[in-house]
Design a protein around this motif. Structure first.
Motif, PDB file in Angstrom:
ATOM      1  N   ALA A 294       0.881  -1.174   0.000  1.00  0.00           N
ATOM      2  CA  ALA A 294       0.000   0.000   0.000  1.00  0.00           C
ATOM      3  C   ALA A 294       0.916   1.221   0.000  1.00  0.00           C
ATOM      4  N   GLY A 295       1.089   1.879   1.165  1.00  0.00           N
ATOM      5  CA  GLY A 295       2.032   3.005   1.213  1.00  0.00           C
ATOM      6  C   GLY A 295       3.480   2.547   1.251  1.00  0.00           C
TER       7      GLY A 295
ATOM      8  N   ALA B 173      -6.883   2.060   0.674  1.00  0.00           N
ATOM      9  CA  ALA B 173      -5.631   2.628   0.141  1.00  0.00           C
ATOM     10  C   ALA B 173      -5.625   4.154   0.195  1.00  0.00           C
ATOM     11  N   THR B 174      -6.559   4.717   0.952  1.00  0.00           N
ATOM     12  CA  THR B 174      -6.589   6.178   1.112  1.00  0.00           C
ATOM     13  C   THR B 174      -5.435   6.600   2.019  1.00  0.00           C
ATOM     14  N   LYS B 175      -4.744   7.635   1.566  1.00  0.00           N
ATOM     15  CA  LYS B 175      -3.557   8.060   2.323  1.00  0.00           C
ATOM     16  C   LYS B 175      -3.955   8.902   3.525  1.00  0.00           C
TER      17      LYS B 175
ATOM     18  N   SER C  76      -9.658   3.482  -3.004  1.00  0.00           N
ATOM     19  CA  SER C  76      -9.362   4.840  -2.550  1.00  0.00           C
ATOM     20  C   SER C  76     -10.618   5.684  -2.493  1.00  0.00           C
TER      21      SER C  76
ATOM     22  N   THR D 188      -1.110   4.459   4.300  1.00  0.00           N
ATOM     23  CA  THR D 188      -2.558   4.326   4.088  1.00  0.00           C
ATOM     24  C   THR D 188      -3.240   3.788   5.336  1.00  0.00           C
TER      25      THR D 188
ATOM     26  N   LYS E 258      -2.251  -0.015  -4.926  1.00  0.00           N
ATOM     27  CA  LYS E 258      -2.585   1.418  -5.021  1.00  0.00           C
ATOM     28  C   LYS E 258      -3.341   1.757  -6.300  1.00  0.00           C
TER      29      LYS E 258
END
Ligand SMILES: Cc1cc2nc3c(=O)[nH]c(=O)nc-3n(C[C@H](O)[C@H](O)[C@H](O)COP(=O)(O)OP(=O)(O)OC[C@H]3O[C@@H](n4cnc5c(N)ncnc54)[C@H](O)[C@@H]3O)c2cc1C
Lengths: 261, 792
Positions: free
Chosen positions: A27-28, A70-72, A56, A106, A50
């Motif tokens: 992910a991140g 997967a939202t930061k 997201s 994330t 991602k």
């Protein structure tokens, strides 16, 4: 770092199909990459998630806020919708690590990893979250199993986290001065009918402090938990904070959170 | 032409740095280069039973693997201590051998035992993991205070004691203490720090088989000194066959003074394999193997009269050298520490006794301030405690003991040429609104917070000199500096300085000085440093010496240029040299309108003739060209001084310390560029406050570094600091023509005691050790609550 195969999955199905006992989702990469660099973890396959669009984004309904896995962190902290619905959640995201970490890390990675000092797990507990995976829905209270341990099965992918919008809430953390992870973080949320006091950093896994929750459900005021003497026998102790200090901080941060609600 | 000295000239180096065009060692890639990875000891103390490289040699891409055996076979020398210290009993200090690759014993986690050289970095890493070392793990010695009772680390070095040094007169001190009304005593720890330069160490070594020359690009604060040491002690190559280049260097703070194992090994190995070798430290290697700083355990006492006059001072310190004594490792806790430990005060009798001990930890050496932060922390914590015990205002007590006549002969060594400590104190008090503190304290109290104020008055001795004096005290080199000023025929100037710049802005401030001296526009002046092939020699940058020593060498070389210019002008204009004056870039024959610009003179010096005439502009005895050199050896140290005041607010529930206000009023003599000086002050303060509140290098009892990454070692960040309130008093140094004093270390020297005095003030005088972390402060707050409850 050892050689590995890089895959970019286009949807959840492909991602989980590619997963094996020697793979990780990417992910991140804020946890995975450093652990690989330090030789603490080796994977044959990294499956980048991602690019899966569905993972997201932020949706707000009357009762809940749903955030794609997967939202930061930076997206959560900047989101006007989150700020309006659950301001404490956006400020939690704003307090994670540093700008570099927030620009990549994330929410899904954070809770899948379940670091005992991570911030988001406390939000999941306090806000009665539901973890949506590609296979099922899991209640937060059943999701966090122990240190770095969750209810996720191999290859199971978190798709979104759904938070219940509380009446009032606040997250207060005493950060580790070096890493800025939580030495102790307390998320207090007042819902209709009950109060959650989710504590991270203090023990091997996030937990809901029943004693404080009960006291606050009776009288939602910091005076009702003031001077509470918590049992420190199961609390973490390391060079940054002893168990006794953590026990005291849990109460202090909880009081601060109640006052800030 | 307006003078540039004193103005905020924008930094000439910024365009390069801000546009990513800096050229650091890691940016250098040579044709056909190989990559080095060092195999390091995972143990703090062990003997090596067996080292097997067979498997690793078979790993893909391996070019060569070299160990301590090959180093020994090739008679490559070890790392050295640059300053010989003699013990009180007259015996010389004891230093163990420190081979660049350990052969028989390892003495700290990170001590290198082999180097793996491969075609790629990944292959080098892969192979390094296959080097098998069979260690016999021994009990490590890690505590500074207990080192003398631990197992003997180095054969023949009893009690792990390098030296037991004394400065001062014990008998006189005893007499002074006998007369005292009161003795204030204190036990303090000066916590161990890791320098953490932004750029990790790196080197690229190259060998030219035809010219038999080794070129080493390295992250050094002093390339000539490195060449000298590598040549004279390392036996790597004779000096004329060794070129050391330190290109852009991203911060040093002392950690890049030393020649390191990797410099020697890569240079030697490049010749052996006849290929270039590149090595770049990972951050974790920086934590483990860069020199560390501070690490003292001190007991100190101050004898006072009841009305607050200081009579005598004792300082008993154990200083940790780490596993080996390195370049400035032995002078830092002695001559850089002892003399300054009596602070800015007239104290008739004093001594400092230092026992320097070896432990199984990374070598400890000069780190920003080197010895003077430790000295200032000792005296200023003691004076603050005296003010509490005597009930005399902390500023009044200090003023009472300040010297007012300069030069001031300080108790132990120094004669301080200039200063005005009372003026500095008064200005600092005003800047900090010292008078208004009580009201602010009450405001904090009303919010349930504790507020404290702390003061430090310091002086420090930097720009260490003169050479004859320092060499008489055991220094291995002279501490002069050189400069070369070269004119091009068309009038631009290149200034070569031996002072390396790695954050000090030499490219700007040195150009300001040269521009004023020569009357040449600053755009036409280039400052060059950092390459042993480009200038004669340089002692390098450390101890706030660049301006006060290196800058003066530039002034002196410029003055020689002007002298020659006067002679040439006189010849060209048929005047007496004594009648030629120089101003703003013009040579003017007095009482006439005849003149030549410095550009015309330079042109004439390089093209000394005129068409159709047999006529030279050069007077008899003057050679063509316009280039002058100065080797400047100062007559004394420079002595910056000042008063700093800090205010903290403590949350007793969490133990959080918030630095609310920080005031620094410093005397750096004449200021060349106020913007650059502010930068130096800010950086120094950040490191000093970091030591007081955040930073700590911690080893466990087995010698593992517990704070080996930024997850555990607290590097302060911008949001940890308030806006700094900075001011100056300027008494010009009388010992150099610019009147300048050093400014690079003051912040790191003054801030730790200033902040800690404030914290301890808030805590009602309870001692806490640095760094004052939340938990320590929380505990002290609990004690305070208990004792207040008892009193009530
Ligand atoms: C310097 C630094 C400081 C930090 N400070 C904080 C802090 O103050 N507070 C805090 O809470 N956190 C902090 N973190 C952690 C950071 O916030 C990230 O959330 C965390 O590293 C994991 O998120 P990621 O997206 O980077 O996951 P990755 O590193 O990509 O993955 C981590 C793990 O999660 C799994 N995973 C990822 N996504 C999913 C998914 N959708 N479904 C199932 N499994 C998945 C992966 O397989 C992997 O095992 C810090 C990290 C660093 C490097």
């Amino acid at each position: 770092m050892k050689d590995f195969n890089y895959h970019s999955a286009k949807d959840s199905k492909e991602a989980s199909k590619l997963a094996s006992s020697s793979s990780a989702f990417l992910a991140g990469g804020m946890t995975t990459i450093p652990s690989m660099k330090l030789g603490l973890a080796t994977y044959k396959d990294l499956i980048d998630i991602k690019n899966i669009k569905k993972l997201s984004g932020i949706k707000v309904s009357g009762k809940s806020v749903t955030i794609g896995a997967a939202t930061k962190h930076v997206e959560v902290s900047n989101s006007k919708d989150v700020k309006k619905a659950i301001p404490s959640l956006s400020s939690l995201a704003e307090g994670i690590g540093d700008p570099q970490v927030r620009n990549r890390g994330t929410i899904g990675g954070s809770i899948a990893n379940n670091d005992p000092s991570a911030d988001y797990p406390s939000a999941c507990i306090a806000l009665n979250a539901t973890i949506h995976t590609n296979e099922r829905k899991i209640e937060a209270a059943k999701f966090f199993k122990g240190m770095f341990e969750t209810a996720l099965k191999k290859g199971e992918l978190i798709e979104a986290i759904e938070f219940q919008i509380p009446e009032k809430s606040s997250y207060q953390k005493h950060p580790n001065p070096a890493s800025r992870y939580a030495i102790v973080g307390v998320y207090v949320a007042k819902h209709k009918g009950d109060v959650n006091v989710a504590v991270t950093g203090a023990k091997s896994c996030v937990y809901n402090d029943k004693e404080m929750s009960k006291a606050l459900a009776g009288n939602f005021s910091s005076s009702s938990i003031d001077g509470m003497d918590l049992d420190s026998s199961e609390m973490n102790s390391d060079m940054h904070a002893s168990a006794d200090f953590r026990a005291s901080l849990v109460v202090t941060q909880a009081k601060k959170a109640v006052d800030a609600c | 032409m307006a003078s540039l000295v004193g103005s905020r000239v924008e930094r000439k180096e910024d365009k390069r740095f801000l546009t990513g065009k800096g050229r650091y060692t890691a940016d250098i890639n040579l044709a056909n280069q190989t990559y080095a990875i060092f195999v390091r000891s995972p143990h703090a103390r062990a003997s090596i039973n067996k080292l097997n490289i067979d498997k690793a040699l078979k790993s893909s891409g391996v070019v060569s693997i070299l160990t301590g055996k090959e180093i020994a076979d090739d008679k490559i020398g070890g790392l050295i201590a640059g300053w010989a210290i003699r013990s009180e009993d007259g015996t010389e200090m004891k230093c163990p051998g420190n081979p660049p690759l350990a052969k028989d014993n390892v003495n700290f986690v990170g001590d290198p035992v082999a180097v793996v050289i491969a075609e790629s970095l990944a292959e080098a890493k892969e192979a390094a993991e296959k080097v098998e070392v069979d260690y016999k793990v021994l009990k490590a010695v890690t505590s500074t205070a207990d080192a003398m009772n631990g197992d003997t680390i180095h054969e023949g070095i009893d009690k792990n004691l390098c030296f037991d040094w004394l400065l001062g007169d014990r008998q006189k001190v005893k007499e002074a203490f006998d007369k005292a009304d009161k003795v204030i005593s204190i036990d303090i720890i000066n916590n161990r720090l890791i320098p953490n330069a932004m750029e990790p160490r790196a080197c690229v070594a190259d060998y030219n088989a035809a010219s038999e020359e080794i070129t080493l690009y390295t992250t050094s604060q002093n390339p000539h000194l490195s060449r000298l040491i590598m040549s004279a002690f390392g036996n790597v190559a004779p000096e004329h066959k060794l070129r050391v280049v330190a290109p852009d260097v991203g911060g040093g703070f002392g950690s890049k003074i030393n020649v390191y194992n990797e410099d020697i090994v890569c240079s030697w190995a490049a010749k052996k394999i006849n290929r270039a070798i590149k090595w770049v430290a990972e951050r974790s290697e920086s934590f483990l193997t860069d020199i560390h700083g501070r690490d003292h355990v001190t007991h100190a006492e101050l004898a006072v009269t009841k009305d607050g006059k200081f009579l005598g001072f004792k300082n008993e310190t154990i200083a940790n050298l780490g596993a080996y004594a390195r370049v400035f490792g032995t002078v830092t806790p002695t001559y850089l520490f002892g003399p300054c430990a009596t602070g800015v005060y007239e104290i008739p009798a004093a001594y400092t006794n230092v026992k320097a001990v070896y432990t199984n930890t990374a070598p400890v050496d000069a780190y920003r301030g080197a010895g003077r932060p430790e000295a200032t922390y000792t005296i200023e914590r003691l004076v603050e405690k005296a003010s509490m015990e005597l009930g005399i205002d902390k500023t009044e007590l200090r003023i009472k003991n300040f010297p007012t006549v300069f030069p001031f002969k300080q108790t132990l060594v120094h004669t301080v040429d200039s200063g005005d400590y009372v003026a500095g104190m008064e200005k600092a008090k005003q800047m900090a609104d010292y008078k208004g503190f009580e009201a602010r304290r009450k405001e904090s109290e009303a919010k349930g917070k504790l507020r404290g104020i702390g003061v430090t008055s310091y002086f420090e001795a930097c720009g260490i000199a003169p050479s004859a004096a320092v060499m008489s005290l055991g220094c291995g080199v002279g501490l002069w500096e050189s400069a070369e000023v070269r004119f091009n025929p068309t009038g631009q100037v290149t200034v070569y300085t031996g002072s390396h710049s790695h954050g000090q802005s030499h490219q700007t401030t040195f150009a300001q000085i040269a521009a004023d001296e020569l009357g040449v526009p600053i755009e036409n002046i280039d400052i060059v440093h950092g390459d042993t092939d480009k200038g004669t020699f340089g002692m390098g940058t450390y101890g706030s010496r660049s301006l006060a020593v290196g800058g003066i060498a530039i002034v002196n070389a410029c003055k020689k240029i002007v002298e020659k210019g006067k002679r040439v002008t006189a010849k060209m204009l048929e005047a007496n040299p004594e009648d030629v004056e120089f101003k703003d870039g013009e040579f003017i024959v007095s009482k006439s309108n005849k003149k030549k610009t410095i550009g015309e003179v330079a042109f004439a010096c390089y093209l000394p003739g005129v068409r159709d005439e047999m006529k030279s502009p050069l007077p008899e005895g003057d050679e063509p060209g316009l280039k002058e050199t100065s080797f400047y050896d100062p007559s004394n140290f420079s002595f910056p001084a000042g008063t700093h005041i800090a205010e903290v607010e403590i949350d007793p529930e969490t133990g959080n310390v918030k630095l609310e206000k920080y005031t620094a009023c410093d005397d750096f003599g004449r200021i060349i560029n106020p913007m650059v000086v502010e930068g130096q002050v800010h950086g120094g303060l950040a490191q000093g406050i970091g030591q007081a509140l955040y930073e700590n290098a911690e080893y466990d009892e087995t010698g593992q570094l517990m704070t080996g990454s930024y997850m555990d070692y607290t590097m302060p960040r911008a949001d940890n600091f308030p806006e700094f309130n900075i001011g100056y008093t300027c008494t010009h140094a009388t010992t150099n023509p610019l009147g300048v004093k050093g400014c690079g270390e003051a912040g790191a020297i003054a801030a730790p005691p200033t902040v800690m005095n404030a914290v301890i003030d808030a805590l009602g005088g309870q001692e806490v050790t640095m760094p004052a972390t939340a938990e320590k402060v929380w505990k002290a707050c609990k004690n305070l609550k208990k004792s207040n409850a008892k009193a009530a």
